[in-house]
Write a protein that holds these residues in place. Structure first.
Motif, PDB file in Angstrom:
ATOM      1  N   ILE A  41      -2.711  19.852  45.859  1.00  0.00           N
ATOM      2  CA  ILE A  41      -2.978  19.736  44.425  1.00  0.00           C
ATOM      3  C   ILE A  41      -2.996  21.138  43.835  1.00  0.00           C
ATOM      4  CG2 ILE A  41      -4.680  19.083  42.677  1.00  0.00           C
ATOM      5  CD1 ILE A  41      -5.530  16.817  44.571  1.00  0.00           C
ATOM      6  N   ARG A  42      -2.111  21.381  42.892  1.00  0.00           N
ATOM      7  CA  ARG A  42      -1.948  22.728  42.344  1.00  0.00           C
ATOM      8  C   ARG A  42      -2.431  22.829  40.893  1.00  0.00           C
ATOM      9  NH1 ARG A  42       2.587  24.574  45.634  1.00  0.00           N
ATOM     10  NH2 ARG A  42       2.900  26.373  44.277  1.00  0.00           N
ATOM     11  N   ALA A  43      -2.615  21.681  40.240  1.00  0.00           N
ATOM     12  CA  ALA A  43      -3.119  21.665  38.862  1.00  0.00           C
ATOM     13  C   ALA A  43      -3.713  20.287  38.592  1.00  0.00           C
ATOM     14  CB  ALA A  43      -2.017  21.982  37.856  1.00  0.00           C
ATOM     15  N   VAL A  44      -4.569  20.203  37.560  1.00  0.00           N
ATOM     16  CA  VAL A  44      -5.270  18.962  37.233  1.00  0.00           C
ATOM     17  C   VAL A  44      -5.146  18.705  35.734  1.00  0.00           C
ATOM     18  CG1 VAL A  44      -7.503  17.765  37.257  1.00  0.00           C
ATOM     19  CG2 VAL A  44      -6.905  19.334  39.130  1.00  0.00           C
ATOM     20  N   LEU A  45      -4.991  17.441  35.374  1.00  0.00           N
ATOM     21  CA  LEU A  45      -4.906  17.037  33.967  1.00  0.00           C
ATOM     22  C   LEU A  45      -5.963  15.978  33.678  1.00  0.00           C
ATOM     23  CD1 LEU A  45      -3.610  16.661  31.142  1.00  0.00           C
ATOM     24  CD2 LEU A  45      -1.938  15.138  32.231  1.00  0.00           C
ATOM     25  N   PHE A  46      -6.778  16.212  32.640  1.00  0.00           N
ATOM     26  CA  PHE A  46      -7.701  15.207  32.121  1.00  0.00           C
ATOM     27  C   PHE A  46      -7.110  14.592  30.858  1.00  0.00           C
ATOM     28  CE2 PHE A  46     -10.893  17.418  34.678  1.00  0.00           C
ATOM     29  CZ  PHE A  46     -11.651  16.363  35.143  1.00  0.00           C
ATOM     30  N   THR A  47      -6.978  13.274  30.866  1.00  0.00           N
ATOM     31  CA  THR A  47      -6.553  12.562  29.668  1.00  0.00           C
ATOM     32  C   THR A  47      -7.365  11.271  29.596  1.00  0.00           C
ATOM     33  OG1 THR A  47      -4.624  11.770  28.424  1.00  0.00           O
ATOM     34  CG2 THR A  47      -4.599  11.423  30.825  1.00  0.00           C
ATOM     35  N   ALA A  48      -6.911  10.290  28.811  1.00  0.00           N
ATOM     36  CA  ALA A  48      -7.675   9.057  28.661  1.00  0.00           C
ATOM     37  C   ALA A  48      -6.741   7.903  28.375  1.00  0.00           C
ATOM     38  CB  ALA A  48      -8.706   9.204  27.537  1.00  0.00           C
ATOM     39  N   GLU A  49      -7.181   6.722  28.734  1.00  0.00           N
ATOM     40  CA  GLU A  49      -6.386   5.528  28.515  1.00  0.00           C
ATOM     41  C   GLU A  49      -6.353   5.169  27.020  1.00  0.00           C
ATOM     42  OE1 GLU A  49      -4.659   3.621  31.189  1.00  0.00           O
ATOM     43  OE2 GLU A  49      -4.944   5.753  31.638  1.00  0.00           O
ATOM     44  N   GLY A  50      -5.269   4.507  26.633  1.00  0.00           N
ATOM     45  CA  GLY A  50      -5.104   4.117  25.246  1.00  0.00           C
ATOM     46  C   GLY A  50      -4.602   5.262  24.395  1.00  0.00           C
ATOM     47  N   GLU A  51      -4.412   4.983  23.131  1.00  0.00           N
ATOM     48  CA  GLU A  51      -3.902   5.990  22.191  1.00  0.00           C
ATOM     49  C   GLU A  51      -4.928   6.362  21.134  1.00  0.00           C
ATOM     50  OE1 GLU A  51      -0.975   7.325  22.752  1.00  0.00           O
ATOM     51  OE2 GLU A  51      -0.591   5.956  24.430  1.00  0.00           O
ATOM     52  N   LEU A  65     -12.732  25.696  39.450  1.00  0.00           N
ATOM     53  CA  LEU A  65     -11.971  24.969  40.457  1.00  0.00           C
ATOM     54  C   LEU A  65     -11.001  25.877  41.213  1.00  0.00           C
ATOM     55  CD1 LEU A  65     -11.471  22.079  41.600  1.00  0.00           C
ATOM     56  CD2 LEU A  65      -9.667  21.842  39.871  1.00  0.00           C
ATOM     57  N   GLY A  66     -10.555  26.944  40.577  1.00  0.00           N
ATOM     58  CA  GLY A  66      -9.572  27.812  41.202  1.00  0.00           C
ATOM     59  C   GLY A  66      -8.153  27.308  41.035  1.00  0.00           C
ATOM     60  N   LYS A  67      -8.003  26.234  40.269  1.00  0.00           N
ATOM     61  CA  LYS A  67      -6.702  25.672  39.932  1.00  0.00           C
ATOM     62  C   LYS A  67      -6.712  25.375  38.442  1.00  0.00           C
ATOM     63  CE  LYS A  67      -6.698  23.485  44.469  1.00  0.00           C
ATOM     64  NZ  LYS A  67      -6.477  22.274  45.294  1.00  0.00           N
ATOM     65  N   PRO A  68      -5.594  25.539  37.746  1.00  0.00           N
ATOM     66  CA  PRO A  68      -5.606  25.315  36.300  1.00  0.00           C
ATOM     67  C   PRO A  68      -5.851  23.853  35.939  1.00  0.00           C
ATOM     68  CG  PRO A  68      -3.373  25.700  37.086  1.00  0.00           C
ATOM     69  CD  PRO A  68      -4.292  25.980  38.237  1.00  0.00           C
ATOM     70  N   VAL A  69      -6.682  23.644  34.939  1.00  0.00           N
ATOM     71  CA  VAL A  69      -7.042  22.298  34.484  1.00  0.00           C
ATOM     72  C   VAL A  69      -6.702  22.178  33.001  1.00  0.00           C
ATOM     73  CG1 VAL A  69      -8.855  20.557  34.361  1.00  0.00           C
ATOM     74  CG2 VAL A  69      -8.938  22.310  36.157  1.00  0.00           C
ATOM     75  N   ILE A  70      -6.037  21.085  32.657  1.00  0.00           N
ATOM     76  CA  ILE A  70      -5.570  20.832  31.289  1.00  0.00           C
ATOM     77  C   ILE A  70      -6.317  19.627  30.736  1.00  0.00           C
ATOM     78  CG2 ILE A  70      -3.524  20.293  29.890  1.00  0.00           C
ATOM     79  CD1 ILE A  70      -1.884  21.232  32.406  1.00  0.00           C
ATOM     80  N   ALA A  71      -6.559  19.618  29.427  1.00  0.00           N
ATOM     81  CA  ALA A  71      -7.138  18.447  28.771  1.00  0.00           C
ATOM     82  C   ALA A  71      -6.319  18.110  27.531  1.00  0.00           C
ATOM     83  CB  ALA A  71      -8.591  18.698  28.377  1.00  0.00           C
ATOM     84  N   THR A  72      -6.157  16.816  27.287  1.00  0.00           N
ATOM     85  CA  THR A  72      -5.525  16.350  26.055  1.00  0.00           C
ATOM     86  C   THR A  72      -6.615  15.931  25.074  1.00  0.00           C
ATOM     87  OG1 THR A  72      -5.359  14.065  26.861  1.00  0.00           O
ATOM     88  CG2 THR A  72      -3.481  15.523  27.279  1.00  0.00           C
ATOM     89  N   LEU A  73      -6.505  16.357  23.827  1.00  0.00           N
ATOM     90  CA  LEU A  73      -7.471  15.993  22.795  1.00  0.00           C
ATOM     91  C   LEU A  73      -6.771  15.136  21.751  1.00  0.00           C
ATOM     92  CD1 LEU A  73      -8.576  18.711  24.112  1.00  0.00           C
ATOM     93  CD2 LEU A  73      -9.920  18.964  22.023  1.00  0.00           C
ATOM     94  N   PHE A  74      -7.277  13.920  21.577  1.00  0.00           N
ATOM     95  CA  PHE A  74      -6.730  13.025  20.554  1.00  0.00           C
ATOM     96  C   PHE A  74      -7.823  12.076  20.099  1.00  0.00           C
ATOM     97  CE2 PHE A  74      -5.947  11.218  24.715  1.00  0.00           C
ATOM     98  CZ  PHE A  74      -6.233   9.864  24.578  1.00  0.00           C
ATOM     99  N   GLY A  75      -7.745  11.634  18.844  1.00  0.00           N
ATOM    100  CA  GLY A  75      -8.794  10.782  18.303  1.00  0.00           C
ATOM    101  C   GLY A  75     -10.141  11.467  18.393  1.00  0.00           C
TER     102      GLY A  75
END
Length: 260
Positions: A46-56, A95-105
């Motif tokens: 695992i080289r990177a992590v993404l946080f998002t959410a279900e739905g729109e 974490l020592g690995k890049p983590v991304i988050a999506t912001l919506f709503g």
């Protein structure tokens, strides 16, 4: 129903909050996340992590306040709950690995504090309501939100948002430096995956060495930061990654960095 869905795209781990449309961060969500984070750290594939959410509709409206109520009468339980959230968000940040988050709503309360512990934040162009509105409830942010927000956007904008329970949209979040990019709503998750996959091609040892230098630098003197940076250099020079990088440069090709 699982509190979050976990999937992989190559070296990118994707965590999607699974409580649409509000995607609240339940006690179960934080418990399972606390178990998962050390595994993400340990897994070299695992080289990177993404946080998002279900739905729109929403990334997250924050903590499920109904679960908080019974703990208000017991200070020890309340302290333990907040300690856990601080512990989990710090583990994400370090974490020592890049983590991304999506912001919506809605990205409110814990729904903003979690993204602020990430290293990249991408916001939808329209419909975002981003803020720490705890003052409306007669209290203050409790998951490190005050500190992280001030470090990201400065005292002026932090006071404006927290004291007024102000909710801002994606373009405003970009203007004040809270998010890295603003993306068309229907492209947000795809763009986050694209960025995540790009980051998985970076050298993992060098990534692991330099991230604490950047993240912890604000808490150090300049000389301490220089020393930490120098050690990161010494820890990366001459290893397989630097050899591959140098060889790729000489051969005029793109380097290929293996899992470490």
């Amino acid at each position: 129903m699982k509190p979050f869905l976990y999937t992989r795209q190559g070296g990118l781990a994707i965590i999607s909050i699974n409580d649409a449309p509000w995607n609240k961060m339940t006690l179960e969500f934080m418990d399972e996340l606390e178990t998962l984070i050390p595994k993400l750290k340990k897994d070299s594939s695992i080289r990177a992590v993404l946080f998002t959410a279900e739905g729109e509709e929403n990334f997250s409206a924050g903590m499920n306040l109904k679960e908080l109520g019974p703990k208000l009468a017991n200070p020890n339980e309340l302290e333990a709950l907040f300690d856990q959230r601080l512990r989990v968000l710090s583990a994400i940040e370090l974490l020592g690995k890049p983590v991304i988050a999506t912001l919506f709503g809605y990205c409110l309360g814990g729904g903003l504090e979690l993204p602020m512990s990430c290293h990249f934040r991408l916001a939808a162009k329209e419909g975002c309501k981003i803020g720490l509105p705890e003052m409306d409830l007669g209290t203050v942010p409790a998951w490190g939100g005050n500190t992280r927000l001030t470090r990201l956007v400065g005292r002026m904008h932090s006071l404006d948002m927290v004291l007024r329970s102000k909710k801002i949209d994606g373009p405003e979040a970009y203007r004040i430096g809270l998010v890295n990019e603003v993306v068309e709503n229907n492209q947000l998750k795809n763009r986050a995956i694209e960025l995540g996959l790009e980051l998985t091609t970076q050298p993992p040892i060098a990534m692991r060495e330099i991230m604490p230098v950047i993240i912890k630098g604000d808490d150090m003197s300049q000389d301490e930061s220089f020393r930490m940076e120098r050690q990161a250099v010494l820890n990366t020079l001459g290893n397989s990654e630097s050899q591959e990088g140098m060889m790729a440069f000489l051969q005029k090709r793109k380097p290929v960095f293996q899992d470490n």
